[in-house]
Design an enzyme around this catalytic site. Sequence first.
Site, mmCIF file in Angstrom:
data_model
loop_
_atom_site.group_PDB
_atom_site.id
_atom_site.type_symbol
_atom_site.label_atom_id
_atom_site.label_comp_id
_atom_site.label_asym_id
_atom_site.label_seq_id
_atom_site.Cartn_x
_atom_site.Cartn_y
_atom_site.Cartn_z
ATOM 1 N N HIS A 121 -3.112 5.812 8.292
ATOM 2 C CA HIS A 121 -3.612 6.565 7.146
ATOM 3 C C HIS A 121 -3.391 8.065 7.335
ATOM 4 C CE1 HIS A 121 -6.289 2.898 6.687
ATOM 5 N NE2 HIS A 121 -5.788 3.018 5.476
ATOM 6 N N SER A 132 -3.430 -1.474 10.903
ATOM 7 C CA SER A 132 -4.140 -2.019 9.756
ATOM 8 C C SER A 132 -5.630 -1.953 10.025
ATOM 9 C CB SER A 132 -3.732 -3.483 9.519
ATOM 10 O OG SER A 132 -4.581 -4.096 8.565
#
Length: 281
Positions: A37, A185
Amino acid sequence: MMVITSPGEMTRFAESARASGKRIGLVPTMGFLHEGHLTLMREGRRQSSVLVASIFVNPTQFCPGEDFARYPRNFERDCAMLQTVPVDIVFAPEPSAMYSPDAQTWVEAGEITSGLCGPHRPGHFRGVTTVVAKLFNIVKPHLAVFGEKDFQQLRAIQKMVRDLNFDVEIIPVPIVREKDGLAMSSRNAYLSPAEREDALALSLALRAAREKHRAGACCAEEIEFAAIRVLKRMRGVAIEYVEAVDAETLARHPSLERPILIAIAARVGKTRLIDNTVLQP
């Protein structure tokens, strides 16, 4: 860094920023952030003067029986990570602020969501494209950054933007991996140490597919089989699908003279993981 929870307040801020000539970047997330991210955030930071990160666990993209209630959340930790980028605005609405009780309108990207994850997660992509359309209308970004790990999601959003004439540039960012190759993830947090080892089979399977392609595979199915053989050697991995599709249209039976996406979805224990790679002709 400001935290905004009201869609109306977010829109007013965005309109003021646009009026003053600012370039707004948006990175949509469901929180529980990791280095992948932050890579998206840094790209957004590089290309915009006002960077907005949304944190919203979107209920409409979870299918019945999926992990909406237990999806990992840690808002304070997320904000601390976002400050390191730095992000200017965290948009963190509640579901009740994003969806009225009588909401009936959906955005669907059509055929591009019919394969790969589509049959296994009915309604998922409708939820994704609808919430992204709402975020675009609320945040009014000039650009939005998406990771290539959710490749079908990326293609669906790109198609939505083209088909509906959204005035926003979509910036794709390559998959960020752990040192051992596992795609980053938020759901990796569910994996036990043994399952974490089993999960490496996905990236190893993609490596086998790349090697078969490089060696001169005669067809896409031969590339798929190379990946499947690796996954089947790992007892803790249950294959959902391994597919070779056209990297642009996601159509089956792609030509080897065009870029090909090799996409994998599998369950490791109770955790559903996805991974992919694009093979150039």
